[in-house]
Design a protein around this motif. Structure first.
Motif, mmCIF file in Angstrom:
data_model
loop_
_atom_site.group_PDB
_atom_site.id
_atom_site.type_symbol
_atom_site.label_atom_id
_atom_site.label_comp_id
_atom_site.label_asym_id
_atom_site.label_seq_id
_atom_site.Cartn_x
_atom_site.Cartn_y
_atom_site.Cartn_z
ATOM 1 N N THR A 52 -42.309 20.399 19.650
ATOM 2 C CA THR A 52 -42.253 21.689 20.338
ATOM 3 C C THR A 52 -40.960 22.403 19.974
ATOM 4 O O THR A 52 -40.023 21.803 19.452
ATOM 5 C CB THR A 52 -42.288 21.502 21.858
ATOM 6 O OG1 THR A 52 -41.031 20.961 22.277
ATOM 7 C CG2 THR A 52 -43.393 20.571 22.276
ATOM 8 N N ASP A 91 -40.598 24.670 24.853
ATOM 9 C CA ASP A 91 -41.613 23.666 25.161
ATOM 10 C C ASP A 91 -43.012 24.103 24.742
ATOM 11 O O ASP A 91 -44.002 23.722 25.341
ATOM 12 C CB ASP A 91 -41.617 23.314 26.656
ATOM 13 C CG ASP A 91 -40.334 22.595 27.061
ATOM 14 O OD1 ASP A 91 -39.804 21.858 26.213
ATOM 15 O OD2 ASP A 91 -39.871 22.781 28.181
ATOM 16 N N LYS A 92 -43.112 24.886 23.699
ATOM 17 C CA LYS A 92 -44.412 25.282 23.153
ATOM 18 C C LYS A 92 -44.560 24.693 21.756
ATOM 19 O O LYS A 92 -43.617 24.661 20.984
ATOM 20 C CB LYS A 92 -44.551 26.804 23.084
ATOM 21 C CG LYS A 92 -45.881 27.255 22.467
ATOM 22 C CD LYS A 92 -46.072 28.741 22.581
ATOM 23 C CE LYS A 92 -47.310 29.199 21.812
ATOM 24 N NZ LYS A 92 -48.544 28.510 22.204
ATOM 25 N N SER A 93 -45.776 24.228 21.460
ATOM 26 C CA SER A 93 -46.062 23.708 20.130
ATOM 27 C C SER A 93 -46.767 24.770 19.305
ATOM 28 O O SER A 93 -47.674 25.454 19.784
ATOM 29 C CB SER A 93 -46.949 22.464 20.213
ATOM 30 O OG SER A 93 -47.356 22.095 18.917
ATOM 31 N N THR A 105 -55.370 14.078 26.592
ATOM 32 C CA THR A 105 -55.213 15.125 27.608
ATOM 33 C C THR A 105 -54.495 14.652 28.866
ATOM 34 O O THR A 105 -54.465 15.356 29.870
ATOM 35 C CB THR A 105 -56.602 15.676 28.002
ATOM 36 O OG1 THR A 105 -57.417 14.603 28.493
ATOM 37 C CG2 THR A 105 -57.280 16.340 26.826
ATOM 38 N N ARG A 143 -51.222 13.938 30.781
ATOM 39 C CA ARG A 143 -49.769 14.186 30.792
ATOM 40 C C ARG A 143 -48.975 12.895 30.985
ATOM 41 O O ARG A 143 -47.930 12.680 30.363
ATOM 42 C CB ARG A 143 -49.416 15.179 31.896
ATOM 43 C CG ARG A 143 -47.922 15.458 32.013
ATOM 44 C CD ARG A 143 -47.602 16.276 33.245
ATOM 45 N NE ARG A 143 -48.132 17.617 33.165
ATOM 46 C CZ ARG A 143 -47.462 18.637 32.611
ATOM 47 N NH1 ARG A 143 -46.262 18.437 32.093
ATOM 48 N NH2 ARG A 143 -47.985 19.844 32.607
ATOM 49 N N ASN A 180 -44.433 17.033 22.532
ATOM 50 C CA ASN A 180 -45.304 17.625 23.524
ATOM 51 C C ASN A 180 -46.618 16.860 23.574
ATOM 52 O O ASN A 180 -46.866 15.963 22.769
ATOM 53 C CB ASN A 180 -45.554 19.095 23.163
ATOM 54 C CG ASN A 180 -45.886 19.934 24.384
ATOM 55 O OD1 ASN A 180 -46.187 19.401 25.444
ATOM 56 N ND2 ASN A 180 -45.850 21.234 24.234
ATOM 57 N N TRP A 181 -47.479 17.277 24.483
ATOM 58 C CA TRP A 181 -48.778 16.630 24.609
ATOM 59 C C TRP A 181 -49.879 17.620 24.256
ATOM 60 O O TRP A 181 -49.683 18.836 24.258
ATOM 61 C CB TRP A 181 -48.960 16.023 25.999
ATOM 62 C CG TRP A 181 -48.824 16.980 27.138
ATOM 63 C CD1 TRP A 181 -47.820 17.879 27.363
ATOM 64 C CD2 TRP A 181 -49.731 17.122 28.230
ATOM 65 N NE1 TRP A 181 -48.041 18.558 28.527
ATOM 66 C CE2 TRP A 181 -49.201 18.127 29.082
ATOM 67 C CE3 TRP A 181 -50.914 16.500 28.591
ATOM 68 C CZ2 TRP A 181 -49.834 18.513 30.259
ATOM 69 C CZ3 TRP A 181 -51.537 16.894 29.764
ATOM 70 C CH2 TRP A 181 -51.007 17.876 30.577
ATOM 71 N N GLN A 210 -52.853 18.544 25.619
ATOM 72 C CA GLN A 210 -53.578 19.406 26.543
ATOM 73 C C GLN A 210 -52.938 20.786 26.653
ATOM 74 O O GLN A 210 -53.623 21.802 26.788
ATOM 75 C CB GLN A 210 -53.657 18.784 27.938
ATOM 76 C CG GLN A 210 -54.214 19.771 28.963
ATOM 77 C CD GLN A 210 -54.654 19.102 30.242
ATOM 78 O OE1 GLN A 210 -55.159 17.999 30.218
ATOM 79 N NE2 GLN A 210 -54.473 19.787 31.357
ATOM 80 N N GLN A 211 -51.650 20.827 26.588
ATOM 81 C CA GLN A 211 -50.948 22.063 26.908
ATOM 82 C C GLN A 211 -51.424 23.248 26.064
ATOM 83 O O GLN A 211 -51.545 24.355 26.562
ATOM 84 C CB GLN A 211 -49.441 21.859 26.723
ATOM 85 C CG GLN A 211 -48.612 22.913 27.438
ATOM 86 C CD GLN A 211 -47.219 22.418 27.731
ATOM 87 O OE1 GLN A 211 -46.971 21.215 27.780
ATOM 88 N NE2 GLN A 211 -46.303 23.343 27.933
ATOM 89 N N GLU A 212 -51.684 23.009 24.755
ATOM 90 C CA GLU A 212 -52.191 24.100 23.930
ATOM 91 C C GLU A 212 -53.583 23.865 23.352
ATOM 92 O O GLU A 212 -54.281 24.828 23.040
ATOM 93 C CB GLU A 212 -51.239 24.370 22.753
ATOM 94 C CG GLU A 212 -50.011 25.189 23.099
ATOM 95 C CD GLU A 212 -48.816 24.322 23.434
ATOM 96 O OE1 GLU A 212 -47.900 24.835 24.075
ATOM 97 O OE2 GLU A 212 -48.827 23.140 23.067
ATOM 98 N N ARG A 219 -56.309 21.560 24.389
ATOM 99 C CA ARG A 219 -57.386 20.853 25.086
ATOM 100 C C ARG A 219 -58.762 21.444 24.751
ATOM 101 O O ARG A 219 -59.730 20.738 24.531
ATOM 102 C CB ARG A 219 -57.172 20.883 26.596
ATOM 103 C CG ARG A 219 -58.291 20.161 27.348
ATOM 104 C CD ARG A 219 -57.997 19.967 28.824
ATOM 105 N NE ARG A 219 -58.991 19.105 29.443
ATOM 106 C CZ ARG A 219 -58.778 18.341 30.480
ATOM 107 N NH1 ARG A 219 -57.574 18.282 31.004
ATOM 108 N NH2 ARG A 219 -59.735 17.603 30.992
#
Length: 254
Positions: free
Chosen positions: A190, A194-196, A219, A221, A239-240, A242-244, A246
Motif C-alpha cells: 500500500t 493505506d490504499k493499494s 477477505t 481482515r 494490505n489485505w 478485501q479493501q479494494e 473483494r
C-alpha cells in the motif's frame, strides 16, 4: 559467432557486430555492461549457465530474440531496457529479473521465464505489446513490475507468491484475467494512505481467480492482522485483498 570458453564477456565486446545469430556456448560468469551496445544481432542464444547479465548489457542493441537455455542467477537492472527491436524472451531459469531489466521494450510480445523467482521493480514496465505473462514460479512481484503494459490481458501468479508490490499491474488497461494459485494470500503493498494500487486502472471487467476454498482467507481482515510479512529488504506497508478487490475475487471451480 561463438564464445570459445572465456568466463566473462567484456563491455562493448560485440560493439557494431552485425549477425543473424550470436551463440555463447560455454558457462559464463559475467556478461558485462554494454556488451552488446551498438550491435545489430537479431538472435542472441546463450546455451551455458550465466552468473549475471550486468547493467545495461543489451541497451543500445538491436537484439530481436533472446534465448537462454542455461540457468541465469541474475539479470541486473536495465540489462535490456529500451531494446526497441526485442520481440521474444525465452529463459529456462532465472533467479532474479532486476530493476527495469526489460523496461520500455515496446515490441516485446512473448516472454517465457518459467523459473523466475523474483521480479524486481519496473522489470517489464511499459512493455506495451506484451499480452500474457506466466509467473509460475514467482515469489515476489515488486513495485510497478508490469505497470503501463497496456496490451496485457492475462496473468498467471504462482502458488509460491508471497508479495505483490505497489502498482504492479497499474495501468494495464486491457488486463481482464488474473489466475492466482497461492493458497496463502500474497500480501499486497500500500501507499502511505493505506490504499493499494496493484490493479488500478485495469479493465473494468477484471476477474481475479483464486483457488477453491481460499476466499475466506483473502477477505478476512484478521488473517492479515495475524500474519506479518517478514523480509528485511521490503520496507513498506502491506494490505489485505478485501479493501479494494473483494468484488473481483472469484474462486476457481477446480
Amino acid at each position: 559467432d561463438s564464445d570459445a570458453g572465456s568466463v566473462k564477456v567484456d563491455g562493448f565486446a560485440f560493439y557494431n557486430c552485425t549477425a543473424d545469430n550470436l551463440i555463447i556456448q560455454n558457462k559464463v560468469d559475467e556478461i558485462n555492461e554494454s556488451a552488446f551496445t551498438g550491435s545489430t544481432i537479431k538472435n542472441l542464444n546463450i546455451y551455458g549457465d550465466v552468473a549475471s547479465i550486468k547493467n545495461s548489457a543489451g541497451t543500445g542493441s538491436s537484439i530481436e530474440n533472446l534465448n537462454v537455455t542455461g540457468n541465469v542467477l541474475l539479470i541486473e537492472e536495465q540489462a535490456f531496457s529500451g531494446c526497441g527491436d526485442l520481440q521474444t524472451i525465452n529463459i529456462d531459469t532465472v533467479e532474479t529479473s532486476g530493476y527495469r531489466a526489460f523496461y520500455d521494450c515496446p515490441n516485446l510480445r512473448q516472454v517465457s521465464i518459467p523459473g523466475v523467482k523474483y521480479v524486481d521493480a519496473g522489470a517489464f514496465r511499459s512493455c506495451i505489446s506484451l499480452e500474457t505473462i506466466d509467473l509460475g514460479s514467482v515469489v515476489t512481484i515488486e513495485d510497478n513490475a508490469f505497470m503501463d503494459c497496456s496490451s496485457l490481458t492475462e496473468v498467471i501468479i504462482s502458488e509460491n507468491c508471497t508479495l505483490i508490490g505497489e502498482g504492479a499491474f497499474c495501468n494495464a488497461v486491457s488486463l481482464q484475467t488474473v489466475y492466482c494459485y497461492a493458497a496463502e494470500p500474497p500480501f499486497i503493498k500500500t501507499d502511505n494512505s493505506d490504499k493499494s494500487y496493484v490493479f488500478d486502472n485495469t479493465h473494468a471487467s477484471l476477474v481475479i481467480y483464486i483457488r477453491r476454498g481460499t476466499k475466506s482467507k483473502y477477505t478476512n481482515r484478521n488473517y492479515f492482522a495475524n500474519h506479518t510479512y517478514v523480509d528485511p529488504k521490503i520496507k513498506a506497508k502491506v494490505n489485505w485483498w478485501q479493501q479494494e478487490y473483494r468484488g473481483k475475487l472469484t474462486e476457481m471451480t477446480n
